[in-house]
Design an enzyme around this catalytic site. Structure first.
Site, mmCIF file in Angstrom:
data_model
loop_
_atom_site.group_PDB
_atom_site.id
_atom_site.type_symbol
_atom_site.label_atom_id
_atom_site.label_comp_id
_atom_site.label_asym_id
_atom_site.label_seq_id
_atom_site.Cartn_x
_atom_site.Cartn_y
_atom_site.Cartn_z
ATOM 1 N N SER A 9 0.834 -1.199 0.000
ATOM 2 C CA SER A 9 0.000 0.000 0.000
ATOM 3 C C SER A 9 0.870 1.251 0.000
ATOM 4 O O SER A 9 1.642 1.477 0.942
ATOM 5 C CB SER A 9 -0.907 0.011 1.233
ATOM 6 N N ASP A 36 -4.866 3.359 -1.668
ATOM 7 C CA ASP A 36 -5.982 3.679 -0.777
ATOM 8 C C ASP A 36 -6.434 5.121 -0.992
ATOM 9 O O ASP A 36 -5.688 6.058 -0.724
ATOM 10 C CB ASP A 36 -5.558 3.506 0.679
ATOM 11 N N HIS A 67 -8.474 1.179 -4.118
ATOM 12 C CA HIS A 67 -9.443 0.912 -3.057
ATOM 13 C C HIS A 67 -10.116 2.228 -2.675
ATOM 14 O O HIS A 67 -9.510 3.085 -2.034
ATOM 15 C CB HIS A 67 -8.680 0.297 -1.879
ATOM 16 N N MET A 69 -12.265 4.331 -0.603
ATOM 17 C CA MET A 69 -12.930 4.542 0.683
ATOM 18 C C MET A 69 -13.567 5.920 0.648
ATOM 19 O O MET A 69 -13.186 6.834 1.390
ATOM 20 C CB MET A 69 -11.920 4.403 1.826
ATOM 21 N N MET A 138 -11.532 -6.069 5.381
ATOM 22 C CA MET A 138 -10.786 -5.090 6.166
ATOM 23 C C MET A 138 -10.458 -5.706 7.533
ATOM 24 O O MET A 138 -11.347 -6.121 8.269
ATOM 25 C CB MET A 138 -11.593 -3.809 6.358
ATOM 26 N N ASP A 174 -6.805 -6.611 4.052
ATOM 27 C CA ASP A 174 -6.202 -5.282 4.094
ATOM 28 C C ASP A 174 -6.252 -4.720 5.506
ATOM 29 O O ASP A 174 -7.333 -4.492 6.049
ATOM 30 C CB ASP A 174 -6.965 -4.360 3.128
ATOM 31 N N GLY A 176 -3.087 -3.915 8.842
ATOM 32 C CA GLY A 176 -2.274 -4.469 9.913
ATOM 33 C C GLY A 176 -1.509 -5.720 9.541
ATOM 34 O O GLY A 176 -1.080 -6.471 10.415
ATOM 35 N N SER A 197 3.002 -0.372 6.212
ATOM 36 C CA SER A 197 4.139 -0.017 7.059
ATOM 37 C C SER A 197 5.089 -1.179 7.284
ATOM 38 O O SER A 197 6.294 -0.981 7.459
ATOM 39 C CB SER A 197 3.647 0.532 8.404
#
Length: 215
Positions: A9, A36, A67, A69, A138, A174, A176, A197
Site C-alpha cells: 500500500s 488507498d 481501493h 474509501m 478489512m 487489508d 495491519g 508499514s
C-alpha cells in the site's frame, strides 16, 4: 501449494520520493500496487485522487489495485479508470448505488471489487458475490495506516472464503498485515495480502515481502 500475492500500500510510502518507491517495490517482488483513496467523509482521513494515480501510472508495470474509501463513489469511478486503475474496489457500507458502481467499473473494462469493514455482517456481500472479481476483508477500521491487525478477521476470512466457494473471485485482506499474522490469513484462504508499514518502514523491501508471504 496455495500461492498468495502481495499488494504493498503506497499509503505508507515516502511521498517525497514516490517514483523511486514505486520502482523499488516492483523490483522487490510486489504483484500489484494497492492505492488507498480516502475522502475525509466516508473515513476520517484524506489521501489522494486520480491525478496522483495518473502521475505514477507510467512508472511501473504493476497492476493498480485502487481501493475507494469514499462516498459517494460512482461519480469518481471513471476518473480513476482513466487514470490507470486496473482493479477498482468500492465499500459495501457506502450509501451510494453499489450495484450501479460495480456495473460501471465492469463496463469500463476494469475488474470490480467489494470491500467489507470489520463490524459489517459478512452476508451483506451476498447480493454482489456473482458480479465482483475480488472481495477485500478489512482487518482494521479503515482510515489510517499503521493499525494493529484485528484477530477476529481470521474467522471472517474463512467464512467469506466459504461464501465465495468455486467462484473466480480473489479474497484480499487489508489492514495491519505483517509476518506475525500473514500466515494465518493465508491458511484461512486469502489470495492477496495488502501490507503498508510492514514493508515501507523497513530497509529491505524484498526481505519484508518474502517474510510476509512466507517464501
Amino acid at each position: 501449494m496455495h500461492k498468495v500475492q502481495i499488494a504493498p500500500s503506497i499509503l505508507s510510502a515516502d511521498f517525497s520520493n514516490l517514483e523511486s518507491e514505486v520502482r523499488a517495490i516492483e523490483k522487490a517482488g510486489a504483484h500489484m500496487l494497492h492505492i488507498d483513496v480516502m475522502d475525509g467523509h466516508f473515513v476520517n482521513n484524506i489521501t489522494f485522487g486520480p491525478a496522483l494515480v495518473k502521475s505514477i501510472r507510467d512508472k511501473t508495470r504493476l497492476p493498480f489495485d485502487v481501493h475507494l474509501m469514499i462516498d459517494p463513489v460512482t461519480k469518481y469511478i471513471t476518473d480513476f479508470a482513466d487514470a490507470g486503475a486496473d482493479i477498482i474496489t468500492v465499500h459495501i457500507e457506502a450509501e451510494d448505488d453499489i450495484q450501479g458502481a460495480i456495473e460501471l467499473i465492469r463496463s469500463l473494462g476494469k475488474k470490480a471489487g467489494i470491500a467489507i469493514n470489520p463490524e459489517t455482517k459478512i452476508d451483506k456481500i451476498l447480493p454482489f458475490i456473482d458480479v465482483v472479481d475480488q472481495v477485500i476483508v478489512m482487518s482494521v477500521h479503515p482510515g489510517f495506516a499503521g493499525q494493529s491487525f484485528i484477530r477476529d478477521s481470521i474467522d471472517r476470512i474463512q467464512k467469506i472464503k466459504v461464501l465465495i466457494a468455486s467462484r473466480n473471485i480473489l479474497l484480499e485482506v487489508d489492514g495491519g498485515i505483517s509476518s506475525l499474522c500473514s500466515q494465518d490469513c493465508i491458511n484461512a484462504g486469502c489470495d492477496i495480502l495488502v501490507a503498508g508499514s510492514s514493508i515501507f518502514n523497513t530497509n529491505n523491501y524484498e526481505h519484508s515481502i518474502r517474510e510476509i508471504i512466507g517464501s
